[in-house]
Enzyme design. Structure first.
Site: not given
Length: 422
Positions: A131, A378, A211, A208, A234
């Site tokens: 991202h 992104c 997700q 990261d 999220k």
């Protein structure tokens, strides 16, 4: 067994769907089918009620008053930090730093630890699937320090190329910063193996987890990374709140980034001393209600059970991939799910349709009440790597059903047919 799996899915969807009032509406006269969860999730009543209770019952600044409302807000704010810590199995609540989002959390690490520990000729290893939030901060740091960015590519089936990563990591590597799950390809990266590679050269690992944290059990101690970032919006929490988890000894070694109230120990006209983590990195009045909402979201997901969330999303994600792959002219990006060979895939599919632009697909589907995302998500470098300008993306969450997947696929077929006929 298959019948039982479907029964489990149906039971879970029926259990939680009523918790999300936004889903019960029509768009252009059609029932809303919300399949844009990788961009942001919807919020359950349990989180909305906690947020409303704060603003209607005890809204007050934290850490700055002895009156009743301030004490209540401070208690709730810090209890939420403990809830987040439990959710990712942090060793202590002191390892959880509130941020506006994951982007701010990565920038915080880049501008503190990175500024003090990465110099000219040092190397930062990223991947082409990252991202923008996990690329641009490191570009800025490299420009200031003379560090070098290295990028890992993809395998033929569009997973992280671990062989290439092994070849890139060397004595100059200071940091590997990588997505746990790609927001475009859906692949789940082998974090433990990446951490092991980093340790061989005494490099740090930032994960990261935007997700992954909302969709699967995440245990920071088991993963072994040095920092982990996630965004609340999220994972059923409000917007404007995220967090950085870091090993405490690392956080304690990092200098302040933003100056102001809250992050100090003592302030003199000539100089200041600074608070211990996490306060050191939380200058100014924080997003109090949003942080309390984040804690409530962690409790909500924990009550469902993240193992159950992961099982559900694995099954419905495979169903989405299967049904979408049956549509003529569709190209799905990322690896096909294959549990027999251990290939995991998140419950999302980025795809292109032959002869139809992704934005056109999304626009027409919206007229049928079906919300998907279109564009580069992104991940412009990844799209360039794949030789495409844009993809459409359908992404699922715990409240989505097979019936919604069927409605999406049928709407997609009709949309493609519409463009072929004009």
């Amino acid at each position: 067994c298959a019948t039982n799996d479907v029964s489990i899915e149906t039971d879970l969807a029926s259990e939680v769907r009523a918790d999300f009032p936004l889903l019960d509406q029509e768009v252009y006269g059609k029932p809303l089918v919300y399949l844009d969860n990788a961009a942001t999730s919807q919020k359950p009543k349990q989180v909305l009620d906690v947020l409303a209770a704060y603003y209607t019952g005890y809204n007050s600044n934290v850490h700055r008053g002895v009156h009743n409302l301030s004490a209540k807000s401070t208690t709730a704010y810090e209890q939420a930090r403990e809830q987040v810590a439990r959710f990712v199995n942090a060793d202590s609540w002191k390892e959880i730093v509130y941020t506006r989002n994951a982007s701010e959390a990565i920038n915080l690490v880049a501008n503190t630890w990175g500024a003090e520990n990465i110099g000219e000729g040092d190397e930062i290893v990223l991947s082409v699937m990252e991202h923008h939030s996990n690329i641009v901060p490191w570009q800025l740091l490299a420009k200031r320090t003379g560090a070098v960015l290295r990028f890992v590519g993809l395998t033929e089936d569009e997973r992280l190329d671990m062989e290439e990563l092994r070849g890139l990591v060397n004595s100059r590597t200071k940091l590997i910063s990588i997505a746990h799950v790609s927001n475009t390809l859906g692949c789940v990266n082998p974090v433990e193996e990446i951490v092991s590679l980093a340790k061989e050269v005494d490099a740090k690992v930032l994960l990261d987890a935007c997700q992954s944290v909302p969709h699967m059990p995440v245990d920071v101690q088991a993963l072994g990374c040095d920092w982990l970032v996630a965004s609340g919006h999220k994972m059923c929490a409000p917007t404007g709140i995220g967090f950085l988890w870091g090993k405490y000894e690392l956080l304690d070694s990092m200098p302040p980034w933003m100056g102001g109230g809250e992050m100090i120990a003592d302030v003199f006209l000539e100089e200041s001393t600074y608070a211990e983590p996490p306060s050191r990195f939380e200058a100014g009045t924080p997003a109090i209600g949003e942080a309390i909402g984040l804690g409530a979201a962690c409790e909500y997901l924990s009550a469902i059970g993240m193992d159950r969330v992961y099982q559900y999303e694995t099954e419905i994600g495979e169903y989405l991939h299967q049904k979408l792959s049956e549509v003529e002219g569709i190209r799905i990006y990322g690896p096909a799910p294959d549990s027999s060979s251990g290939i995991e895939r998140a419950a999302l599919c980025s795809f292109t349709a032959e002869g139809v632009h992704a934005t056109d697909l999304a626009t027409i589907l919206d007229q049928s009440g079906i919300a998907i995302r279109s564009g580069h998500h992104c991940t412009q470098p990844l799209h360039r790597h794949l030789g495409i300008n844009a993809t459409a993306r359908a992404s699922l969450y715990v409240y989505n059903t097979r019936a919604e997947v069927d409605a999406f696929v049928e709407g997609l077929r009709e949309t493609i047919s519409f463009f072929k006929d004009i």
